[in-house]
Motif scaffolding. Structure first.
Motif, mmCIF file in Angstrom:
data_model
loop_
_atom_site.group_PDB
_atom_site.id
_atom_site.type_symbol
_atom_site.label_atom_id
_atom_site.label_comp_id
_atom_site.label_asym_id
_atom_site.label_seq_id
_atom_site.Cartn_x
_atom_site.Cartn_y
_atom_site.Cartn_z
ATOM 1 N N ILE A 17 0.830 -1.208 0.000
ATOM 2 C CA ILE A 17 0.000 0.000 0.000
ATOM 3 C C ILE A 17 0.865 1.258 0.000
ATOM 4 O O ILE A 17 0.617 2.205 -0.750
ATOM 5 N N SER A 18 1.886 1.291 0.839
ATOM 6 C CA SER A 18 2.713 2.492 0.986
ATOM 7 C C SER A 18 3.507 2.819 -0.269
ATOM 8 O O SER A 18 3.704 3.990 -0.599
ATOM 9 N N THR A 19 3.971 1.803 -0.977
ATOM 10 C CA THR A 19 4.869 2.047 -2.103
ATOM 11 C C THR A 19 4.174 2.122 -3.455
ATOM 12 O O THR A 19 4.701 2.713 -4.389
ATOM 13 N N THR A 20 2.985 1.524 -3.572
ATOM 14 C CA THR A 20 2.313 1.500 -4.869
ATOM 15 C C THR A 20 0.936 2.141 -4.860
ATOM 16 O O THR A 20 0.392 2.460 -5.911
ATOM 17 N N ASN A 180 -3.329 14.886 -13.960
ATOM 18 C CA ASN A 180 -2.003 15.308 -14.460
ATOM 19 C C ASN A 180 -0.928 15.308 -13.375
ATOM 20 O O ASN A 180 -0.168 16.261 -13.237
ATOM 21 N N LEU A 181 -0.866 14.222 -12.601
ATOM 22 C CA LEU A 181 0.135 14.099 -11.547
ATOM 23 C C LEU A 181 1.219 13.114 -11.964
ATOM 24 O O LEU A 181 0.991 12.239 -12.805
ATOM 25 N N SER A 182 2.409 13.257 -11.384
ATOM 26 C CA SER A 182 3.462 12.265 -11.581
ATOM 27 C C SER A 182 3.063 10.997 -10.823
ATOM 28 O O SER A 182 2.141 11.003 -10.005
ATOM 29 N N ILE A 183 3.787 9.900 -11.062
ATOM 30 C CA ILE A 183 3.416 8.637 -10.419
ATOM 31 C C ILE A 183 3.521 8.743 -8.899
ATOM 32 O O ILE A 183 2.652 8.256 -8.164
ATOM 33 N N LYS A 184 4.563 9.394 -8.377
ATOM 34 C CA LYS A 184 4.701 9.496 -6.922
ATOM 35 C C LYS A 184 3.660 10.438 -6.332
ATOM 36 O O LYS A 184 3.133 10.197 -5.241
ATOM 37 N N GLN A 185 3.348 11.535 -7.030
ATOM 38 C CA GLN A 185 2.281 12.416 -6.575
ATOM 39 C C GLN A 185 0.940 11.686 -6.598
ATOM 40 O O GLN A 185 0.124 11.844 -5.680
ATOM 41 N N LEU A 234 10.682 4.502 -1.493
ATOM 42 C CA LEU A 234 10.113 5.682 -2.143
ATOM 43 C C LEU A 234 11.177 6.731 -2.457
ATOM 44 O O LEU A 234 11.078 7.451 -3.455
ATOM 45 N N VAL A 235 12.183 6.828 -1.610
ATOM 46 C CA VAL A 235 13.250 7.817 -1.817
ATOM 47 C C VAL A 235 14.252 7.327 -2.859
ATOM 48 O O VAL A 235 14.716 8.102 -3.706
ATOM 49 N N ARG A 236 14.565 6.036 -2.854
ATOM 50 C CA ARG A 236 15.651 5.510 -3.675
ATOM 51 C C ARG A 236 15.231 5.008 -5.058
ATOM 52 O O ARG A 236 16.020 5.041 -5.992
ATOM 53 N N MET A 237 14.008 4.520 -5.193
ATOM 54 C CA MET A 237 13.610 3.858 -6.434
ATOM 55 C C MET A 237 13.034 4.854 -7.447
ATOM 56 O O MET A 237 12.304 5.772 -7.070
ATOM 57 N N PRO A 238 13.323 4.693 -8.745
ATOM 58 C CA PRO A 238 12.789 5.593 -9.786
ATOM 59 C C PRO A 238 11.303 5.356 -10.039
ATOM 60 O O PRO A 238 10.760 4.292 -9.726
ATOM 61 N N ASP A 239 10.649 6.349 -10.659
ATOM 62 C CA ASP A 239 9.214 6.280 -10.929
ATOM 63 C C ASP A 239 8.838 5.055 -11.758
ATOM 64 O O ASP A 239 7.800 4.434 -11.537
ATOM 65 N N ARG A 240 9.674 4.706 -12.740
ATOM 66 C CA ARG A 240 9.329 3.609 -13.657
ATOM 67 C C ARG A 240 9.174 2.289 -12.913
ATOM 68 O O ARG A 240 8.340 1.446 -13.285
ATOM 69 N N VAL A 241 9.953 2.089 -11.875
ATOM 70 C CA VAL A 241 9.851 0.860 -11.082
ATOM 71 C C VAL A 241 8.485 0.762 -10.427
ATOM 72 O O VAL A 241 7.847 -0.296 -10.417
#
Length: 262
Positions: A17-20, A180-185, A234-241
């Motif tokens: 839940i937290s990461t995806t 229109n948000l980025s994946i992390k947003q 969340l801090v270390r991994m890129p959006d594509r992952v």
């Protein structure tokens, strides 16, 4: 031994839940159904309470990381809240009537499958057929088209209230496509909004005692264990992952729910 097993299951769910942003319904509903023997209505009621509890801490973490554009999140919340609460009340009422229990059970499962298929369409379209996104600062958001957002958000609210599915399967693709948000947003905003939406839905289901509060609290306790690892990822991994991980989880949930439906 059972206590430790429940804590471990809660830790895995909390990490997902937290990461995806996926998990409230997509992961929890199959777990409650297959491993804890719940019927569809009780699983939905318990999943909503558990989703709310788990996402409180995750929302705070995403807020600290700057992943939640608050004004845009409140607009989405304002659109979805009425339909979520009303759908929960309706399903709770129909599920309490003996003559409609079988239809409610089938309807919940069918609605979950439909929501998953729709989310797969949105994810695949965005990941493989849309133009590459222009890199911007996190505070720079494209204009929000509320008219385009309105009907999908209302529909997402109905699905969340009726099934417990919503965060990663419906709301997350909706935010990516229409807000229109980025994946992390989108993940942060999805977790924040569905925390409150799941809370309103959980209140509706509690009225007739469909919720297993004890199990939900134990699973929530287990989810707290995974918070440090979630923050590190969340801090270390890129959006594509995160995009591929979310897509994989949605596909797995689609297979599981199709098997249950047919």
């Amino acid at each position: 031994m059972l206590f430790i097993t429940i804590l471990a299951v809660g830790a895995v769910i909390g990490l997902i839940i937290s990461t995806t942003g996926v998990g409230g319904g997509v992961i929890v509903l199959p777990v409650l159904t297959y491993f804890f023997g719940m019927n569809a209505l009780m699983a939905v009621a318990t999943a909503n309470l558990l989703s709310m509890l788990m996402k409180v801490t995750s929302s705070y973490m995403h807020f600290r990381l700057g992943n939640i554009p608050f004004k845009r999140a409140m607009i989405v919340l304002g659109i979805m809240l009425p339909s979520t609460f009303l759908a929960s009340l309706l399903v709770n009422y129909l599920g309490s009537l003996a003559e409609y229990q079988q239809q409610v059970e089938w309807g919940i499962n069918a609605l979950v499958v439909g929501a998953i298929i729709f989310s797969l369409y949105l994810f695949v379209q965005r990941m493989f057929f849309s133009l590459p996104a222009v890199e911007t600062k996190i505070t720079e958001l494209a204009p929000l088209n509320i008219k385009a957002l309105l009907l999908p958000a209302i529909g997402a609210g109905v699905v969340l209230g009726a099934t417990g599915v919503g965060g990663g399967v419906v709301v997350l693709p909706l935010l990516l496509r229409y807000a229109n948000l980025s994946i992390k947003q989108a993940i942060g905003t999805s977790i924040f909004t569905t925390t409150l939406l799941s809370g309103s839905s959980a209140l509706a289901y509690m009225q007739d005692g469909h919720t297993d509060i004890h199990l939900a609290l134990l699973l929530f306790l287990g989810s707290l264990i995974s918070i440090p690892l979630s923050k590190w990822l969340l801090v270390r991994m890129p959006d594509r992952v995160f995009q591929y991980a979310t897509l994989l989880l949605i596909i797995c949930s689609a297979v599981m729910m199709l098997i249950r439906l047919f």
